[in-house]
Design an enzyme around this catalytic site. Structure first.
Site, short mmCIF file in Angstrom:
data_model
loop_
_atom_site.label_atom_id
_atom_site.label_comp_id
_atom_site.label_asym_id
_atom_site.label_seq_id
_atom_site.Cartn_x
_atom_site.Cartn_y
_atom_site.Cartn_z
N ALA A 237 -7.82 9.14 19.58
CA ALA A 237 -7.81 8.96 21.03
C ALA A 237 -8.08 10.27 21.76
CB ALA A 237 -6.49 8.34 21.48
N ASP B 104 -4.55 12.49 21.04
CA ASP B 104 -3.25 12.05 20.53
C ASP B 104 -2.98 12.65 19.16
OD1 ASP B 104 -2.89 10.59 22.80
OD2 ASP B 104 -2.95 8.62 21.85
N ASP C 215 0.82 -1.21 0.00
CA ASP C 215 0.00 0.00 0.00
C ASP C 215 0.85 1.26 0.00
OD1 ASP C 215 -2.35 -1.40 -0.06
OD2 ASP C 215 -2.75 -1.24 2.09
N GLY C 216 1.95 1.24 0.78
CA GLY C 216 2.82 2.41 0.86
C GLY C 216 3.42 2.78 -0.49
N ASN D 83 -4.03 10.55 1.19
CA ASN D 83 -4.79 9.98 2.31
C ASN D 83 -5.22 11.02 3.33
OD1 ASN D 83 -4.97 7.34 1.50
ND2 ASN D 83 -3.44 6.55 2.90
N GLU D 84 -4.23 11.58 4.04
CA GLU D 84 -4.58 12.47 5.12
C GLU D 84 -3.39 13.32 5.57
OE1 GLU D 84 -2.32 9.56 6.54
OE2 GLU D 84 -4.38 8.84 6.33
#
Length: 273
Positions: A199, A164, A61-62, A134-135
């Site tokens: 989180a 987090d 995937d990377g 992605n993000e």
């Protein structure tokens, strides 16, 4: 009919190199011009992809995300062949690729367009620009404490998260880090953006979907340092006063698809069993 393609691979994965050589041989035997090289070499990728009709990316995937980010500004569709665990981006395995060679040559596929993000990092006089598939994440990095991240939407302060981290994701990223943080899954061609806390501490831990034309600005609301990460690779330290501005890019990432357009729903059902 395809005339020119690039085959890019993860040079440290023996299987990827073998498959790249195999597809090169198959394509050349069908009269297709093939350029082959290391998908992790920026200069190689830009040189090989600049005048091609299609890119075949072989790796995990990377590797596929990395190649897709580099190919996107050139407008070249990518076929992802995942040699690891098959994810949402790559519908092809090596065996499926072997069965689809003629479909590739005859261009019997459709193109799926994925939203990308323009990211601008301001730190003092330094201004850096990134392109994300992605993000973008603002996180505590290697620190043990939570970070306080202020999110501003279209110039209006929205909320300060104690968590987090905080993610701004595309539809593509909704099946990656955001999903692991409890966020929803978006349809691949959705143009909306997703804001997801990681989180969260004493905060409503829900993702929020915002319109795709929203400008999201992230900054640290205390003197605790943090880290900005773009697609999990490009990282920068953050201190109070730095800002990370995120908006939908005019550039889209294109993926060549062979399965029917409804493939995504069956893929989700299979992976979430």
């Amino acid at each position: 009919m395809l005339r020119r393609i690039a085959v890019l691979y993860h040079s440290l994965r023996e299987r990827a190199v073998e498959e790249a050589n195999w597809i090169e041989m198959q394509m050349r035997s069908r009269g297709v011009e093939v350029a082959i090289g290391n998908g992790w070499d920026l200069e190689v990728v830009e040189r090989l992809c600049c005048d091609k009709q299609l890119v075949i990316a072989l790796g995990g995937d990377g590797t596929i995300i990395h190649i897709a980010r580099l190919a996107a500004p050139l407008g070249v569709p990518v076929v992802g062949v995942n040699l690891g665990r098959v994810g949402f981006l790559a519908e092809m395995t090596p065996s499926a690729l072997h069965d689809r060679v003629d479909d590739l040559v005859e261009e019997r596929f459709w193109t799926e367009e994925h939203t990308m993000l323009d990211v601008i990092h301001h730190s003092g006089d330094l201004v850096e620009r990134f392109l994300a598939l992605n993000e973008v994440a603002v996180t505590r990095g290697r620190q043990m404490h939570a970070v306080h991240v202020m999110a501003t939407l279209d110039g209006e302060q929205f909320s300060t998260y104690t968590a987090d981290g905080l993610l701004v994701s595309t539809a593509t990223g909704s099946t990656a880090y955001s999903l692991a943080a409890g966020g929803p899954i978006l349809y691949p061609e959705s143009r909306d953006l997703l804001i997801t806390p990681v989180a969260p501490h004493l905060h409503i831990g829900r993702s929020m979907l915002v319109a795709g034309d929203t400008v999201v600005s992230l900054s640290l609301a205390s003197d605790r340092s943090g880290t900005m990460s773009v697609d999990g690779t490009d990282e920068r330290p953050l201190i109070q006063g730095d800002t990370v501005e995120v908006c939908r890019s005019a550039i889209v990432s294109k993926f060549a698809r062979f399965n029917p357009r409804r493939y995504f729903y069956s893929a989700i059902a299979a992976r979430l069993k």
